[in-house]
Design an enzyme around this catalytic site. Structure first.
Site, PDB file in Angstrom:
ATOM      1  N   HIS A 113       0.855  -1.193   0.000  1.00  0.00           N
ATOM      2  CA  HIS A 113       0.000   0.000   0.000  1.00  0.00           C
ATOM      3  C   HIS A 113       0.888   1.238   0.000  1.00  0.00           C
ATOM      4  O   HIS A 113       1.949   1.246   0.625  1.00  0.00           O
ATOM      5  CB  HIS A 113      -0.889   0.012   1.253  1.00  0.00           C
ATOM      6  CG  HIS A 113      -2.069   0.912   1.124  1.00  0.00           C
ATOM      7  ND1 HIS A 113      -1.983   2.267   1.327  1.00  0.00           N
ATOM      8  CD2 HIS A 113      -3.350   0.652   0.755  1.00  0.00           C
ATOM      9  CE1 HIS A 113      -3.187   2.804   1.122  1.00  0.00           C
ATOM     10  NE2 HIS A 113      -4.024   1.854   0.773  1.00  0.00           N
ATOM     11  N   ASP A 138      -7.909  -5.343  -0.027  1.00  0.00           N
ATOM     12  CA  ASP A 138      -8.386  -6.238  -1.097  1.00  0.00           C
ATOM     13  C   ASP A 138      -8.017  -7.698  -0.878  1.00  0.00           C
ATOM     14  O   ASP A 138      -8.487  -8.562  -1.616  1.00  0.00           O
ATOM     15  CB  ASP A 138      -7.809  -5.760  -2.444  1.00  0.00           C
ATOM     16  CG  ASP A 138      -8.352  -4.397  -2.813  1.00  0.00           C
ATOM     17  OD1 ASP A 138      -7.541  -3.461  -2.976  1.00  0.00           O
ATOM     18  OD2 ASP A 138      -9.577  -4.265  -2.882  1.00  0.00           O
TER      19      ASP A 138
HETATM   20  C1  SDX Z   1      -6.269  -0.002  -2.937  1.00  0.00           C
HETATM   21  O1  SDX Z   1      -4.472   4.503  -2.092  1.00  0.00           O
HETATM   22  C2  SDX Z   1      -5.404   3.884  -1.475  1.00  0.00           C
HETATM   23  O2  SDX Z   1      -5.773   4.254  -0.386  1.00  0.00           O
HETATM   24  C3  SDX Z   1      -6.019   2.693  -2.213  1.00  0.00           C
HETATM   25  C4  SDX Z   1      -7.002   1.867  -1.435  1.00  0.00           C
HETATM   26  C5  SDX Z   1      -8.287   2.629  -1.183  1.00  0.00           C
HETATM   27  O3  SDX Z   1      -9.001   2.282  -0.214  1.00  0.00           O
HETATM   28  O4  SDX Z   1      -8.627   3.505  -2.003  1.00  0.00           O
HETATM   29  O5  SDX Z   1      -6.446   1.491  -0.187  1.00  0.00           O
HETATM   30  C6  SDX Z   1      -7.411   0.610  -2.191  1.00  0.00           C
HETATM   31  O6  SDX Z   1      -6.082   0.312  -4.091  1.00  0.00           O
HETATM   32  C7  SDX Z   1      -5.356  -0.969  -2.219  1.00  0.00           C
HETATM   33  C8  SDX Z   1      -4.162  -1.448  -3.119  1.00  0.00           C
HETATM   34  C9  SDX Z   1      -4.670  -2.551  -4.061  1.00  0.00           C
HETATM   35  N1  SDX Z   1      -3.623  -2.926  -5.018  1.00  0.00           N
HETATM   36  C10 SDX Z   1      -2.963  -4.106  -4.919  1.00  0.00           C
HETATM   37  O7  SDX Z   1      -3.132  -4.924  -4.028  1.00  0.00           O
HETATM   38  C11 SDX Z   1      -2.004  -4.353  -6.084  1.00  0.00           C
HETATM   39  C12 SDX Z   1      -0.679  -4.906  -5.540  1.00  0.00           C
HETATM   40  N2  SDX Z   1       0.000  -3.836  -4.793  1.00  0.00           N
HETATM   41  C13 SDX Z   1       1.029  -3.091  -5.507  1.00  0.00           C
HETATM   42  O8  SDX Z   1       0.800  -2.918  -6.865  1.00  0.00           O
HETATM   43  C14 SDX Z   1       1.480  -1.853  -4.728  1.00  0.00           C
HETATM   44  O9  SDX Z   1       1.753  -2.260  -3.458  1.00  0.00           O
HETATM   45  C15 SDX Z   1       0.580  -0.638  -4.685  1.00  0.00           C
HETATM   46  C16 SDX Z   1       0.122  -0.224  -6.037  1.00  0.00           C
HETATM   47  C17 SDX Z   1      -0.613  -0.890  -3.815  1.00  0.00           C
HETATM   48  C18 SDX Z   1       1.394   0.501  -4.056  1.00  0.00           C
HETATM   49  O10 SDX Z   1       2.381   0.823  -4.951  1.00  0.00           O
HETATM   50  P1  SDX Z   1       3.541   1.886  -4.580  1.00  0.00           P
HETATM   51  O11 SDX Z   1       3.230   2.615  -3.336  1.00  0.00           O
HETATM   52  O12 SDX Z   1       3.817   2.678  -5.820  1.00  0.00           O
HETATM   53  O13 SDX Z   1       4.760   0.978  -4.214  1.00  0.00           O
HETATM   54  P2  SDX Z   1       5.820   0.444  -5.264  1.00  0.00           P
HETATM   55  O14 SDX Z   1       5.116  -0.181  -6.414  1.00  0.00           O
HETATM   56  O15 SDX Z   1       6.806   1.521  -5.520  1.00  0.00           O
HETATM   57  O16 SDX Z   1       6.518  -0.753  -4.417  1.00  0.00           O
HETATM   58  C19 SDX Z   1       7.654  -0.507  -3.594  1.00  0.00           C
HETATM   59  C20 SDX Z   1       8.446  -1.829  -3.641  1.00  0.00           C
HETATM   60  C21 SDX Z   1       8.852  -2.227  -5.067  1.00  0.00           C
HETATM   61  O17 SDX Z   1       9.987  -3.035  -4.975  1.00  0.00           O
HETATM   62  P3  SDX Z   1      11.486  -2.309  -5.204  1.00  0.00           P
HETATM   63  O18 SDX Z   1      11.410  -1.598  -6.529  1.00  0.00           O
HETATM   64  O19 SDX Z   1      11.637  -1.358  -4.020  1.00  0.00           O
HETATM   65  O20 SDX Z   1      12.459  -3.459  -5.201  1.00  0.00           O
HETATM   66  O21 SDX Z   1       7.625  -2.911  -3.168  1.00  0.00           O
HETATM   67  C22 SDX Z   1       7.403  -3.842  -4.205  1.00  0.00           C
HETATM   68  C23 SDX Z   1       7.727  -3.120  -5.502  1.00  0.00           C
HETATM   69  O22 SDX Z   1       8.125  -4.050  -6.515  1.00  0.00           O
HETATM   70  N3  SDX Z   1       5.988  -4.222  -4.146  1.00  0.00           N
HETATM   71  C24 SDX Z   1       5.528  -5.451  -4.324  1.00  0.00           C
HETATM   72  C25 SDX Z   1       4.142  -5.372  -4.118  1.00  0.00           C
HETATM   73  N4  SDX Z   1       3.795  -4.117  -3.841  1.00  0.00           N
HETATM   74  C26 SDX Z   1       4.948  -3.398  -3.860  1.00  0.00           C
HETATM   75  N5  SDX Z   1       6.154  -6.610  -4.633  1.00  0.00           N
HETATM   76  C27 SDX Z   1       5.372  -7.710  -4.730  1.00  0.00           C
HETATM   77  N6  SDX Z   1       4.027  -7.710  -4.552  1.00  0.00           N
HETATM   78  C28 SDX Z   1       3.379  -6.560  -4.240  1.00  0.00           C
HETATM   79  N7  SDX Z   1       2.062  -6.565  -4.071  1.00  0.00           N
END
Ligand code: SDX
Length: 425
Positions: free
Chosen positions: A303, A360
Site C-alpha cells: 500500500h 483487497d
Molecule cells: C487499494 O491509495 C489507497 O488508499 C487505495 C485503497 C483505497 O481504499 O482507495 O487502499 C485501495 O487500491 C489498495 C491497493 C490494491 N492494489 C494491490 O493490491 C495491487 C498490488 N500492490 C502493488 O501494486 C502496490 O503495493 C501498490 C500499487 C498498492 C502501491 O504501490 P507503490 O506505493 O507505488 O509501491 P511500489 O510499487 O513503488 O513498491 C515498492 C516496492 C517495489 O519493490 P522495489 O522496486 O523497491 O524493489 O515494493 C514492491 C515493488 O516491486 N511491491 C511489491 C508489491 N507491492 C509493492 N512486490 C510484490 N508484490 C506486491 N504486491
C-alpha cells in the site's frame, strides 16, 4: 510554525509551513515557482498534498483509519451503511428520525430512470460490470441534469447516486444471467435491498439472511473512503474544472477499475485460484512476486500509505472466519490466502518493503461467500466508495483554495527544430 528554508543556487528562500489536526506538517510551495523558477518533482504524488481535508484521517505507520474522526473499528459492524454514508457526506451521524428518513429517500431515489433502464439491453455481452457502471453513472446527468454551479438540488442528486449505484450493479448482474429485475423496498436496509435485488426471484418471498446483510454492510463501510487515493483524487481533479457530480464520480469509477487500485480484489481471487490450481504452492508465488524480471505481484499486498497492517484487512480477516463459520462454508481459497499471508509476512523481501495485506486481500473471499460473482467485486468496492467520492466532491467545491487542478511538468522532448517541406498530402 517555523518556515522551511531552501537554498537554491546559493540563494536562501523561506517557505511557510502549516500543520493539521493530527500534527501532520506541510510546506506550502504555492509560491515556489514564482520565487525560484523551479518546481517540485514527485511522480505518483507520494510526498505531495493536493488539499486540506476534514473527511478521513489515515496514519499509515500506526494502521489508523478514521471517518470524520470515528475509528473504523467503531463504525464497521456497529451502524448500517446508510448511516455511515450520512456521516461521510454530511460530517455528522444522523439522529434516528434523520436516519430513517434518509434511508427511505435513498430507496425511493434508487430506481434507475425509466428511459435509462433499456441501456442494459444494448451493452455488449462482453462488457465488464465496471464498464457498465461507469457508463450508466455518467449517463445519469443526461436524465437528471445537474449544473455543478447550482447547489440547490444537490441532496437529491446525492440520494440518486448512492441509491442507484446499487440498482445499476444489481440490474447489470440480473441482465447478465437473464433474470428479471427485482426492485428495492423501503422496509429493507441498503445492504439487504442489494442482496435481494441480486438473488431474489419474483416467484416467492426472499428473506435476506442476517449474516449476509451484516457482512455486506460491514464490507461497504470498510470501503467508504480512504482520503486521496487514486479514484478519489480523480473525482477531485474532474470536479475542479466545475464538471457535474455524475461526470466527476464516473471518472472515479474508471480510475478504481485498474488492477493496482479497486480492481485488485478481483485480481486477488484470480491469483488465489491460480495458486490453488497449482497445488497451493504459495512459496512458488511469493518467490515469483520478488523477481524483477517478472511483472507478477502479490495482489492484495502492499500500500502506498500503510506501512503496517491495513486496519480494514485486520477487520476483514476476522469477519471472513466468523461469516464462513456461521454460513457453514469452507472455502479452500481462504486456506490458500492465510498460507500466502503467513509465508509472505516472514519473507525478508516483504518485511524490508513493509508489504502487508491490504483491504483487497480478504474482501474477495467474503464477496464470494455472499454469492457475488468475481467480476463484480470491484463494482462492490465502488458501491462502498460512493459516499466518499461524494463527500470529496462537496468538500472540493466548498474549498476556499479551490483552483482547477493543473500540475506542471519538466519537458524532456526535442529541442526546437524546423519543418522542412515534405510531400505529406
Ligand atoms: C487499494 O491509495 C489507497 O488508499 C487505495 C485503497 C483505497 O481504499 O482507495 O487502499 C485501495 O487500491 C489498495 C491497493 C490494491 N492494489 C494491490 O493490491 C495491487 C498490488 N500492490 C502493488 O501494486 C502496490 O503495493 C501498490 C500499487 C498498492 C502501491 O504501490 P507503490 O506505493 O507505488 O509501491 P511500489 O510499487 O513503488 O513498491 C515498492 C516496492 C517495489 O519493490 P522495489 O522496486 O523497491 O524493489 O515494493 C514492491 C515493488 O516491486 N511491491 C511489491 C508489491 N507491492 C509493492 N512486490 C510484490 N508484490 C506486491 N504486491
Amino acid at each position: 510554525m517555523e518556515n522551511a528554508k531552501l537554498i537554491l543556487s546559493g540563494k536562501e528562500y523561506e517557505l511557510p509551513m502549516f500543520s493539521g489536526t493530527e500534527d501532520e506538517r506541510a510546506i506550502d510551495i504555492r509560491k515556489l515557482r514564482d520565487m525560484t523558477g523551479a518546481i517540485t518533482y514527485d511522480p505518483g504524488y507520494g510526498n505531495t498534498g493536493s488539499c486540506r481535508s476534514a473527511i478521513t484521517f489515515i496514519d499509515g505507520d500506526k494502521g489508523i483509519l478514521r471517518y470524520r474522526g470515528y475509528p473504523i473499528e467503531e463504525l464497521a459492524g456497529s451502524i448500517r451503511y446508510s448511516a455511515a454514508a450520512y456521516l461521510m457526506v454530511y460530517g455528522r451521524l444522523p439522529t434516528e428520525p434523520e436516519f430513517l428518513d434518509w434511508r427511505k429517500q435513498l430507496t425511493l431515489n434508487s430506481f434507475v430512470h425509466a428511459s435509462q433502464v433499456n441501456f442494459f439491453d444494448n451493452f455488449s455481452a462482453l462488457a465488464h460490470p465496471m464498464n457498465i457502471l461507469g457508463s450508466m453513472i455518467s449517463s445519469m446527468s443526461a436524465f437528471y441534469p445537474h449544473d455543478a454551479e447550482d447547489e440547490s438540488d444537490i441532496d437529491l442528486h446525492i440520494q440518486r447516486l448512492i441509491g442507484q449505484v446499487k440498482t445499476i450493479a444489481a440490474f447489470s448482474y440480473r441482465k447478465s444471467v437473464g433474470l428479471p429485475y427485482i426492485y428495492p423496498r423501503t422496509d429493507h436496509s441498503y445492504a439487504a435491498n442489494f442482496l435481494r435485488m441480486m438473488f431474489a426471484t419474483p416467484a416467492e418471498e426472499y428473506v435476506v439472511p442476517k449474516v449476509m446483510e451484516n457482512a455486506l454492510d460491514m464490507l461497504l463501510i470498510l470501503h467508504m473512503d480512504h482520503e486521496q487515493n487514486c479514484s478519489t483524487s480523480t473525482v477531485r481533479m474532474v470536479a475542479s474544472s466545475m464538471s457535474n457530480i455524475y461526470a466527476s464520480v464516473s471518472a472515479g469509477i474508471n480510475a478504481l477499475w485498474g488492477r493496482l487500485h479497486g480492481g485488485a480484489n478481483e485480481a486477488v481471487l484470480n491469483m488465489l485460484k491460480t495458486i490453488a490450481d497449482d497445488g497451493g504452492n504459495v512459496a512458488k508465488y511469493v518467490d515469483l512476486a520478488k523477481r524483477k524480471d517478472n511483472p507478477f505481484k502479490l495482489m492484495g499486498f502492499g500500500h502506498r500509505v500503510y506501512k503496517n497492517f491495513d486496519p480494514r484487512s485486520k477487520i476483514l480477516k476476522t469477519a471472513v472466519d466468523d461469516v464462513l463459520n456461521e454460513m457453514g462454508i469452507h472455502d479452500p481459497l481462504l486456506d490458500v490466502a492465510k498460507s500466502l499471508e503467513e509465508v509472505a509476512l516472514k519473507d525478508d523481501f516483504f518485511i524490508a518493503r513493509k508489504l502487508y495485506p491490504n483491504v483487497d486481500f480478504y474482501s474477495g473471499i467474503l464477496y464470494r461467500a455472499l454469492g457475488i460473482p468475481t467480476e463484480m467485486f470491484t463494482v462492490l468496492f465502488a458501491i462502498g466508495r460512493m459516499p466518499g467520492w461524494i463527500a470529496h466532491w462537496l468538500e472540493m467545491r466548498a474549498d476556499p483554495d479551490l483552483r482547477i487542478q493543473r500540475p506542471r511538468q519538466i519537458y524532456i522532448g526535442e529541442k526546437m527544430r524546423h519543418f522542412e517541406q515534405m510531400n505529406l498530402y
